[in-house]
Structures are given as C-alpha cells and as structure tokens.
Design an enzyme around this catalytic site. Structure first.
Site, mmCIF file in Angstrom:
data_model
loop_
_atom_site.group_PDB
_atom_site.id
_atom_site.type_symbol
_atom_site.label_atom_id
_atom_site.label_comp_id
_atom_site.label_asym_id
_atom_site.label_seq_id
_atom_site.Cartn_x
_atom_site.Cartn_y
_atom_site.Cartn_z
ATOM 1 N N PRO A 154 40.063 45.545 32.531
ATOM 2 C CA PRO A 154 40.579 44.853 31.339
ATOM 3 C C PRO A 154 41.975 44.284 31.553
ATOM 4 C CG PRO A 154 39.711 47.035 30.782
ATOM 5 C CD PRO A 154 39.792 46.963 32.280
ATOM 6 N N GLU B 298 39.083 56.117 33.816
ATOM 7 C CA GLU B 298 40.245 55.374 33.285
ATOM 8 C C GLU B 298 40.719 54.308 34.268
ATOM 9 O OE1 GLU B 298 40.610 56.279 30.119
ATOM 10 O OE2 GLU B 298 39.086 57.741 30.733
ATOM 11 N N ARG C 157 24.957 31.052 40.452
ATOM 12 C CA ARG C 157 24.238 29.852 40.011
ATOM 13 C C ARG C 157 24.975 28.556 40.327
ATOM 14 N NH1 ARG C 157 25.412 28.185 35.255
ATOM 15 N NH2 ARG C 157 23.345 27.660 34.490
ATOM 16 N N ASP D 211 25.722 21.747 32.226
ATOM 17 C CA ASP D 211 25.898 22.920 31.383
ATOM 18 C C ASP D 211 27.069 22.811 30.435
ATOM 19 O OD1 ASP D 211 23.809 24.298 32.329
ATOM 20 O OD2 ASP D 211 24.962 25.616 33.638
HETATM 21 N N1 4GX Z 1 36.462 43.324 32.110
HETATM 22 N N2 4GX Z 1 36.096 47.976 32.112
HETATM 23 C C1 4GX Z 1 36.477 48.905 34.370
HETATM 24 C C2 4GX Z 1 37.438 51.146 34.622
HETATM 25 C C3 4GX Z 1 38.623 50.555 35.287
HETATM 26 C C4 4GX Z 1 39.868 50.426 34.663
HETATM 27 C C5 4GX Z 1 40.925 49.898 35.363
HETATM 28 C C6 4GX Z 1 39.486 49.616 37.227
HETATM 29 C C7 4GX Z 1 40.745 49.519 36.656
HETATM 30 C C8 4GX Z 1 36.310 45.521 31.947
HETATM 31 C C9 4GX Z 1 36.343 44.288 31.218
HETATM 32 C C10 4GX Z 1 36.209 46.846 31.345
HETATM 33 C C11 4GX Z 1 36.376 49.275 31.513
HETATM 34 C C12 4GX Z 1 35.628 48.034 33.481
HETATM 35 C C13 4GX Z 1 37.256 50.122 32.423
HETATM 36 N N3 4GX Z 1 38.457 50.144 36.566
HETATM 37 N N4 4GX Z 1 36.415 45.210 33.225
HETATM 38 N N5 4GX Z 1 36.681 50.215 33.763
HETATM 39 N N6 4GX Z 1 36.275 44.130 29.914
HETATM 40 O O1 4GX Z 1 36.265 46.971 30.150
HETATM 41 O O2 4GX Z 1 36.499 43.873 33.337
#
Ligand code: 4GX
Length: 238
Positions: free
Chosen positions: A83, A110, A148, A163
C-alpha cells in the site's frame, strides 16, 4: 512470483487470456515458494517486529534466498506490492511491459523487513488505497494488466489500443442483441449503418461518461480538436 502461497496463482494462470498466453509460450510464469528457502524445522517466514507492536513481519533471509535462486534476465525488474507504493495505472503497465522479466515479491503479514526493500526492490507499487491480506492478488492484477500488452496475447482479435484508458477516457456504452431488452432500445444511431455518425456518437459518449464520472481523467487525456468541440457541447448540456 515470490510468494508463500504459490497455489493462489495456479487457477488464474490456467484460464482465459492469460492461460492461453502461458500455453502458447508468450509469457512464462515461474512460481517460487519463499518457504522453500526458510531455515529451521518450522520453516518460518515471519517474526515479531523489533520495537514491539501487533502483527508479524516477513523475515528477510528467505525472501533474499528466494530472489537469489531466480535465473535473472539481463533486463529484469524486482517489484514489491504494498500500500506504500506508487499507484499502479495503465502508463505504468506499458512501462513494465518493456522489461524482459518482472519479479514480483508478494508480502504477507504487516510487511517485509525494511532491509529487503532497500537491498532488493527496484520498484514499489500499490494497486489502490485499500488493504488486502497479502501481495498475491495485487501481483496478479499487475501481471494481468502487463501480460495483455505483450504482442500476440490478445490474439489480434482486438487491439488493446481501443481499450478504455489507452487514450485516457472511459469507454462508450456497448450494445449487442436483442434490439429491445426490458423495454429499452439500442440507440438508433448504432443501427444506422453510418460509420462516421457512429464514430462521433461513441466519442461523444466516452467524453460524456468521463466528464460525469471521472473529470480528473480529462486533464491527462489525449484530446483532439474534435474532442474539444464535443466537450464544449457536452458542458453546455450539463
Ligand atoms: N496494493 N497489501 C501487501 C503486506 C505488505 C505490506 C508492506 C509488503 C510491504 C496492497 C495494495 C495491499 C496488504 C499487500 C499488505 N507487503 N499491496 N501486504 N493495496 O493492500 O499493493
């Protein structure tokens, strides 16, 4: 795909457009189970955070060893889904499609130890502002959008240039048979056979939708002088 859940990818990779691309050898997807690189009898891939607090953090060594096990292409990019990354969009999908190999690190818990970010990650991407349970779905979203764009994956039936988003606008409404459904008719212009009128109607509808739903997109959109004229008329009707 570096993941502790390689099974999550299998079904998606066997079906549809991506499944066919894999079968035809247009994309090659390699699933690497991070747990195979975990040490100790419990093969643990997470640990408690230094400094305390809730939740667990992915321990660096297994991810590092999983990455080292990958046969790297000369032009290869390591992507972490999180995120905290920059928000993935269609221009980024085009950029990624230019690399010979993408390595996706899928985090759970986390997140990953910060030193993995610093030492191994070339680009950190988010698929949007919400929290998922792990990076796997996010990696599949990016993988699908990028695959794609690879020549041949869409099978030439339709070009991805048609698209939504390739010109920065939302798509015009689509209709198929029957001509009347639940008392609602297909717009008569689409039955007229006048291709120039149809083209103008579709362009105007695409602009109208974008103006209504995503006015933010209009700033970055590739607009012709014809589009600008259509927009003037649409704004008058608002
Ligand atoms: N867009 N998540 C990853 C665990 C995490 C946290 C920090 C690496 C670093 C998300 C999103 C997402 C939740 C995937 C936490 N891994 N990833 N995860 N929205 O919410 O990409």
């Amino acid at each position: 795909m570096l993941t502790i859940f390689p099974g999550m990818f299998s079904a998606y990779l066997q079906e549809g457009t991506l499944g066919r691309a894999v079968k035809r050898g247009l994309v090659d997807i390699n699933l690497v189970d991070i747990r195979d690189f975990a040490a100790g009898p419990h093969k643990s891939t997470d640990d408690r955070p230094y400094g305390g607090g809730d939740g667990m953090v992915m321990t660096p060594e297994p991810i590092y060893q999983a990455l080292k096990s990958v046969d790297r292409a000369d032009r290869s990019l390591v992507v972490l889904l999180s995120p905290q990354g920059e928000t993935f969009d269609q221009p980024i999908a085009w950029e990624l499609s230019g690399w010979d190999q993408l390595i996706f690190a899928c985090g759970r818990y986390e997140g990953v130890d910060e030193r993995i970010r610093l030492a191994c990650i070339d680009r950190e991407l988010s698929i949007g502002d919400y929290i998922l349970s792990g990076g796997e779905l996010c990696a599949m979203v990016v993988m699908d959008a990028v695959a794609r764009l690879i020549p041949g994956v869409l099978g030439g039936k339709r070009s991805n240039l048609e698209d939504s988003f390739e010109d920065g606008l939302l798509e015009y409404p689509q209709y198929t048979r029957p001509r009347v459904f639940q008392g609602k008719e297909v717009p008569s212009v689409l039955l007229s056979g006048d291709h120039e009128k149809i083209r103008l109607w579709r362009r105007s509808e695409a602009l109208k939708r974008t103006l209504d739903r995503r006015p933010d997109l209009l700033r970055k959109a590739k607009l012709t002088s014809e589009d600008e004229e259509l927009l003037v008329k649409l704004r008058k009707n608002m």
